[in-house]
Design a protein around this motif. Structure first.
Motif, mmCIF file in Angstrom:
data_model
loop_
_atom_site.group_PDB
_atom_site.id
_atom_site.type_symbol
_atom_site.label_atom_id
_atom_site.label_comp_id
_atom_site.label_asym_id
_atom_site.label_seq_id
_atom_site.Cartn_x
_atom_site.Cartn_y
_atom_site.Cartn_z
ATOM 1 N N GLY A 72 -64.066 -9.615 -22.697
ATOM 2 C CA GLY A 72 -63.489 -9.825 -24.111
ATOM 3 C C GLY A 72 -61.867 -10.515 -23.858
ATOM 4 O O GLY A 72 -61.551 -11.269 -24.808
ATOM 5 N N GLY A 73 -61.397 -10.230 -22.726
ATOM 6 C CA GLY A 73 -59.997 -10.505 -22.434
ATOM 7 C C GLY A 73 -59.762 -11.426 -21.314
ATOM 8 O O GLY A 73 -59.712 -12.698 -21.249
ATOM 9 N N ILE A 74 -60.334 -10.913 -19.995
ATOM 10 C CA ILE A 74 -60.160 -11.623 -18.930
ATOM 11 C C ILE A 74 -60.926 -12.922 -18.881
ATOM 12 O O ILE A 74 -60.502 -14.083 -18.363
ATOM 13 C CB ILE A 74 -60.550 -10.734 -17.459
ATOM 14 C CG1 ILE A 74 -59.254 -9.577 -17.472
ATOM 15 C CG2 ILE A 74 -60.156 -11.564 -16.484
ATOM 16 C CD1 ILE A 74 -59.643 -8.773 -16.612
ATOM 17 N N GLU A 75 -62.254 -12.625 -19.044
ATOM 18 C CA GLU A 75 -63.089 -13.833 -18.928
ATOM 19 C C GLU A 75 -62.716 -15.001 -19.943
ATOM 20 O O GLU A 75 -62.758 -16.189 -19.741
ATOM 21 C CB GLU A 75 -64.603 -13.182 -19.280
ATOM 22 C CG GLU A 75 -65.845 -14.755 -19.191
ATOM 23 C CD GLU A 75 -67.120 -13.967 -19.162
ATOM 24 O OE1 GLU A 75 -67.193 -12.710 -18.720
ATOM 25 O OE2 GLU A 75 -67.834 -14.590 -19.447
ATOM 26 N N LYS A 76 -62.331 -14.594 -21.185
ATOM 27 C CA LYS A 76 -62.057 -15.622 -22.369
ATOM 28 C C LYS A 76 -60.826 -16.175 -21.919
ATOM 29 O O LYS A 76 -60.656 -17.658 -22.195
ATOM 30 C CB LYS A 76 -61.750 -14.812 -23.790
ATOM 31 C CG LYS A 76 -63.108 -14.668 -24.234
ATOM 32 C CD LYS A 76 -63.041 -14.018 -25.663
ATOM 33 C CE LYS A 76 -64.218 -13.789 -26.509
ATOM 34 N NZ LYS A 76 -64.263 -13.006 -27.708
ATOM 35 N N VAL B 248 -53.736 -11.409 -14.014
ATOM 36 C CA VAL B 248 -54.730 -10.344 -14.732
ATOM 37 C C VAL B 248 -55.810 -10.025 -13.460
ATOM 38 O O VAL B 248 -56.028 -8.617 -13.604
ATOM 39 C CB VAL B 248 -55.714 -10.881 -15.667
ATOM 40 C CG1 VAL B 248 -54.688 -11.375 -17.123
ATOM 41 C CG2 VAL B 248 -56.374 -12.395 -15.302
ATOM 42 N N ALA B 249 -56.006 -10.684 -12.668
ATOM 43 C CA ALA B 249 -56.652 -10.275 -11.465
ATOM 44 C C ALA B 249 -56.036 -9.153 -10.709
ATOM 45 O O ALA B 249 -56.393 -7.940 -10.368
ATOM 46 C CB ALA B 249 -57.043 -11.040 -10.643
ATOM 47 N N LEU B 250 -54.716 -9.406 -10.429
ATOM 48 C CA LEU B 250 -53.786 -8.353 -9.657
ATOM 49 C C LEU B 250 -53.531 -7.287 -10.366
ATOM 50 O O LEU B 250 -53.577 -6.210 -9.768
ATOM 51 C CB LEU B 250 -52.337 -9.060 -9.371
ATOM 52 C CG LEU B 250 -52.462 -10.052 -8.559
ATOM 53 C CD1 LEU B 250 -50.994 -11.080 -8.479
ATOM 54 C CD2 LEU B 250 -52.418 -9.561 -6.944
ATOM 55 N N ALA B 251 -53.780 -7.182 -11.543
ATOM 56 C CA ALA B 251 -53.435 -5.790 -12.271
ATOM 57 C C ALA B 251 -54.936 -5.011 -12.457
ATOM 58 O O ALA B 251 -54.988 -3.746 -12.678
ATOM 59 C CB ALA B 251 -52.909 -6.052 -13.837
ATOM 60 N N THR B 252 -56.115 -5.850 -12.071
ATOM 61 C CA THR B 252 -57.272 -5.210 -12.594
ATOM 62 C C THR B 252 -57.698 -3.885 -11.362
ATOM 63 O O THR B 252 -58.122 -2.846 -11.907
ATOM 64 C CB THR B 252 -58.373 -6.180 -12.452
ATOM 65 O OG1 THR B 252 -58.088 -7.088 -13.523
ATOM 66 C CG2 THR B 252 -59.802 -5.453 -12.421
ATOM 67 N N VAL C 269 -54.290 -9.201 -23.109
ATOM 68 C CA VAL C 269 -55.520 -9.914 -22.724
ATOM 69 C C VAL C 269 -56.023 -8.721 -21.838
ATOM 70 O O VAL C 269 -57.256 -8.404 -22.212
ATOM 71 C CB VAL C 269 -55.136 -10.956 -21.618
ATOM 72 C CG1 VAL C 269 -56.191 -11.397 -20.825
ATOM 73 C CG2 VAL C 269 -54.573 -12.050 -22.396
ATOM 74 N N LEU C 270 -55.590 -7.942 -21.029
ATOM 75 C CA LEU C 270 -56.247 -7.075 -20.134
ATOM 76 C C LEU C 270 -56.931 -5.887 -21.013
ATOM 77 O O LEU C 270 -57.966 -5.379 -20.763
ATOM 78 C CB LEU C 270 -55.166 -6.206 -19.174
ATOM 79 C CG LEU C 270 -54.954 -7.282 -18.172
ATOM 80 C CD1 LEU C 270 -53.462 -6.639 -17.184
ATOM 81 C CD2 LEU C 270 -55.816 -7.476 -16.948
#
Lengths: 536, 65
Positions: free
Chosen positions: A183-187, A355-359, A176-177
């Motif tokens: 293309g990844g997080i938002e979808k 996904v937010a934590l990894a961003t 995803v990331l």
């Protein structure tokens, strides 16, 4: 090799952004921590300090973090070292080093939180296959969970099964990331968040229509919402509400800044920020306040639910709910279906936060070291697997508890306290207020300006001092550790956080030296190395 | 089985709490969805110099009002 820079990535749609931000905020805590906190801290009256905290702590910090994030994004920064540097006009060299908290805190939380989220994937699978059906007593279900958590205990599962689900979750996150912001997080958010709300609404209806076993659903709701007026004069209740607000809105960890940095410089942050907070509150108060505790009271009675809640989040969310699904009226398949809905709901809630934590870390590697998103994404997953193995192997020694407290609890308050002082006094509240309203679709009431400058910092200092005195010191001295054999493991766990912090500081130093060298090469002064350099 | 149900005060606190967060969320989404660009791309045109590898970053004054 083409390198996609921070400035070339953006959110696709506003709704996608709001759902991604809401996905960041909505997590396991909404469904498991909130109802327990409410029930233990005054029931209905807990909502008075809760909403006060929402107004003077949650909303102001949310707007400030969005503003800092969008402001940093204008200069090509998606993580806090660069943002803090810009907030101080690059005149305070120490500011960027304070930003290390915005790299280490989310990374540390990401690693252990992803491991926990992978359990939800595991229990979705066990629900679908009926793995725990037949274990209708709390003790049996607890053994089933503990056997899963302890990879050396193969009495109920194949050994190392937890590691398999952890790896699968990391692979999914990496995929995803690596697909980028839109293309990844938002979808993921556009698909995951509506599913989460549908699953939660179905479960809510099911719980509220349960036949009474040891109590009725109305008694379950009464357990959470019945007011205890004397609790209003208890400072612990007010601090518990402030703490819950912190966790539920994912404040003080760097994810909101990272997501907001992908906004256009002229995009609204006030209405969008408020919308994400409101979505999170709906998920917490309406859905989270209805499902787990109510179901536990119906099946175990009030005293049984109290006892389960004292056992912790996983006793409520996994053990008690596992028993509840086995006791649902009708054929077993319905219990399995509702089990899948519940655990997969928690998995979605968790994965959208992961996904937010990894961003922030991925953004930092992209911007400061010109890594591709793919390389940065899978690189962070590799580090997470390596360090996460310590949690997989040493979980029973309290390895995760240390990370959860020092990064996932205390660290958040430390970072938020630093950022609000930098924003209100370093950057300046007047300048910050104007920056916040640039492109705004919602004019924030003027009352919030003094709140941001005085009330929120005072509230945070109070929270910081209280937790420092009442919790951090005893926790540091390991007063609550019942098994002395765990102490070396816990020190090793803390040592890993310190090591990550030192690596973070070193990376910031290297990155800024490289910028200075580039600026010198293009004729700029080292102290002026910044946006243009970091964009290259 | 335990007796009793939802007391009046509990019902009021629950209704007010759930109602207020629901109204806030609905109001926010109403405001957003009635904006002309709600489902379009975030931001639209990027400011000059704010995108692209090797291009200069925005000036310090660019949105810093």
């Amino acid at each position: 090799m083409s390198v996609e820079t921070h400035q070339q990535e953006q959110w696709g749609t506003r709704i996608g952004l709001i759902l991604a931000m809401a996905g960041n905020a909505v997590g396991l805590g909404n469904f498991l921590r909130f109802p327990v906190q409410a029930a233990q801290n005054g029931g209905g009256t807990f909502m008075i300090p809760y909403f006060v905290s929402f107004l003077v702590l949650g909303i102001p910090l949310m707007w400030i973090e969005w503003t800092i994030g969008r402001f940093g994004g204008k200069f090509g920064h998606g993580s806090l070292p660069g943002m803090f540097d810009e907030l101080t006009d690059r005149k305070k060299p120490w500011a960027k080093y304070l930003g290390v908290l915005g790299l280490v805190t989310p990374l540390v939380v990401f690693i252990y939180y992803t491991y926990v989220v992978s359990w939800m994937l595991g229990f979705s699978f066990f629900s679908a296959t009926g793995g725990y059906f037949g274990l209708g007593q709390v003790g049996q279900m607890r053994h089933y969970l503990y056997s899963f958590q302890n990879i050396f205990d193969s009495s109920m599962h194949g050994g190392w099964l937890a590691l398999l689900f952890f790896i699968l979750t990391l692979l999914f996150l990496g995929w995803v990331l690596s697909r980028g912001i839109s293309g990844g997080i938002e979808k993921l958010a556009l698909i995951g968040m509506p599913l989460l709300f549908i699953f939660a609404l179905v479960l809510m209806v099911r719980v509220l229509t349960l036949p009474a076993v040891k109590a009725s659903p109305a008694q379950g709701l009464n357990f959470i919402w019945n007011p205890h007026w004397t609790s209003l004069s208890d400072p612990k209740v007010w601090l518990a509400a402030a703490g819950q607000m912190f966790f539920t809105l994912s404040l003080g960890a760097g994810q909101i800044h990272a997501y907001a940095s992908y906004l256009d410089a002229h995009e609204d942050v006030t209405l969008t920020g408020l919308s994400t907070a409101a979505t999170n509150e709906f998920a917490e108060v309406v859905l989270g306040g209805t499902i787990a505790i109510t179901a536990a009271v119906v099946f175990f009675g009030v005293s049984g639910a109290v006892s389960i809640a004292k056992g912790g989040t996983f006793d409520l969310g996994i053990v008690a709910m596992g028993v509840v699904f086995q006791g649902l009226p009708g054929p077993q398949i319905w219990g399995q279906v509702f089990g899948v809905l519940w655990f997969f709901l928690l998995f979605i809630a968790g994965i959208t936060s992961c996904v937010a934590l990894a961003t922030p870390t991925i953004s930092f590697l992209q911007e400061e070291f010109a890594w591709t998103r793919r390389r940065a994404s899978y690189g962070v997953m590799g580090v997470a697997l390596l360090l996460g193995l310590t949690h997989v192997v040493f979980y029973q020694h309290g390895f995760m508890s240390e990370w959860d407290y020092w990064a996932g609890t205390f660290g958040l308050v430390v970072l938020a306290t630093i950022e609000i002082f930098l924003f209100s006094f370093g950057f300046g509240i007047d300048r910050g207020w104007e920056e916040m309203h640039h492109g705004a679709d919602l004019r924030v009431p003027a009352l919030f300006k003094p709140i941001m400058k005085w009330v929120t910092p005072a509230f945070l200092v109070l929270l910081f001092a209280w937790w420092g005195w009442s919790e951090a010191i005893p926790t540091f001295l390991m007063h609550g550790v019942s098994n002395p054999a765990d102490i070396p493991y816990r020190w090793a766990s803390r040592g890993l956080i310190v090591m990550l912090g030192l690596v973070g500081l070193w990376l910031i130093r290297v990155a800024w030296r490289r910028k200075a060298a580039r600026a010198a090469g293009t004729g700029g002064a080292p102290g002026e190395a910044g946006p243009a350099a970091s964009a290259r | 089985m335990q007796n009793g149900g939802l007391t009046g005060f509990a019902a009021v606190f629950m209704a007010v709490s759930m109602g207020s967060v629901t109204i806030l969320m609905v109001w926010c989404f109403y405001r957003i969805l009635t904006q002309p660009d709600s489902s379009g791309p975030v931001g639209g045109d990027r400011p000059e110099g704010a995108g692209g590898e090797g291009t200069p970053g925005p000036s310090r004054e660019a949105g810093n009002l």
